[in-house]
Design an enzyme around this catalytic site. Sequence first.
Site, PDB file in Angstrom:
ATOM      1  N   ARG A  96     -48.676 -60.331 -42.751  1.00 29.79           N
ATOM      2  CA  ARG A  96     -50.213 -60.817 -42.544  1.00 29.79           C
ATOM      3  C   ARG A  96     -51.233 -60.676 -43.464  1.00 29.79           C
ATOM      4  O   ARG A  96     -52.310 -61.236 -43.544  1.00 29.79           O
ATOM      5  CB  ARG A  96     -50.720 -60.385 -41.011  1.00 29.79           C
ATOM      6  N   PRO A 110     -49.718 -50.316 -36.829  1.00 28.46           N
ATOM      7  CA  PRO A 110     -49.907 -48.984 -37.117  1.00 28.46           C
ATOM      8  C   PRO A 110     -51.385 -48.448 -36.678  1.00 28.46           C
ATOM      9  O   PRO A 110     -52.249 -48.956 -37.087  1.00 28.46           O
ATOM     10  CB  PRO A 110     -49.937 -48.985 -38.728  1.00 28.46           C
ATOM     11  N   GLU A 111     -51.262 -47.559 -35.696  1.00 28.43           N
ATOM     12  CA  GLU A 111     -52.453 -46.777 -35.388  1.00 28.43           C
ATOM     13  C   GLU A 111     -52.358 -45.144 -35.911  1.00 28.43           C
ATOM     14  O   GLU A 111     -51.167 -45.307 -36.644  1.00 28.43           O
ATOM     15  CB  GLU A 111     -52.622 -46.636 -33.841  1.00 28.43           C
ATOM     16  N   HIS A 133     -42.925 -60.836 -48.855  1.00 26.69           N
ATOM     17  CA  HIS A 133     -44.087 -59.888 -48.801  1.00 26.69           C
ATOM     18  C   HIS A 133     -43.892 -58.877 -49.194  1.00 26.69           C
ATOM     19  O   HIS A 133     -44.615 -57.782 -48.573  1.00 26.69           O
ATOM     20  CB  HIS A 133     -44.156 -60.109 -47.210  1.00 26.69           C
TER      21      HIS A 133
END
Length: 278
Positions: free
Chosen positions: A112, A2-3, A93
Amino acid sequence: MPELPEVETVMRGLMPVMAGQKINRASINREGLRWPFPERFAKRLKGARVQGMQRRAKYILMALDTEETLLVHLGMSGKVTIDESGAQPPAKHDHVVLDMENGVRILFNDPRRFGALDLLDSANLDSHKLLKSLGPEPLGNAFNPEYFAARLKGRKSPVKTTLLDQKIVAGLGNIYVCEALWRAGIAPQSSSAALDPAHISSLVTHIRDVLTEAIAAGGSSLKDYRQANGALGYFQHSFATYGREGAPCPKPDCDGGIIRIVQSGRSSFYCPVCQQQA
DNA sequence: CTACCATCCTGGTTGC
DNA sequence: TGCAACCAGGATGGTA
């Protein structure tokens, strides 16, 4: 993943289902992500009403009616799922799950664990460690050629590296930096200080344009990135350089090909023919 | 202040 | 098909 455009897209997806709603229940399934979660995290969320939300750089900030603001950072692999049924069992997760009063379940997933969730004092958002050093928003008026020129001056590192520095301008990541440099016709290894005024204003324009177009497209879906509503973004189909090593440069009349180099440990994709070294 | 680098993690892909 | 190596959208924090 995600930017800025992806974060903006996720926030826009969350807004209609979360704004105005009370958090009936918060389930915290581990101690933290990048950093530990705040003290009594679930208790401080439970019963709080989401008043509104905004994006700052790559952060989503949800204002609560408890004088606290929930900060959401997706890191590299963070995803948010909206479950309208309200009964979707948390999967692997899914670290934090919010059940809203309208019956919608919000699941924060981050394999992550480079992402972050935190609670901030709403009256002092800018003093938070993640927010206090951020540069201006690239889509705002404060990011303009004059400001950018001043920050580039005397900077020895390559322009690619400078654009990834969130203190200079906040919200760009590897993908959109590569795309903006290609649009501006500037090679990524150009020295920041060597850019002339024409380069600088071109870069400002193209950064704005590429981000605006990507937001309109719902972001870019690489790997399994999705908008919060589950839809895929489609800006990845518009990439000129990113991930296109060996492909022809899409610029009309350019006979170059996209190559990949490594700068500060990150891949840079560019066309050595039409992107000039400044 | 700037620059460089290691580091936090999991999972997907590539190559032998 | 197995397994190891390598790579990934981020950003901090330490050191020089």
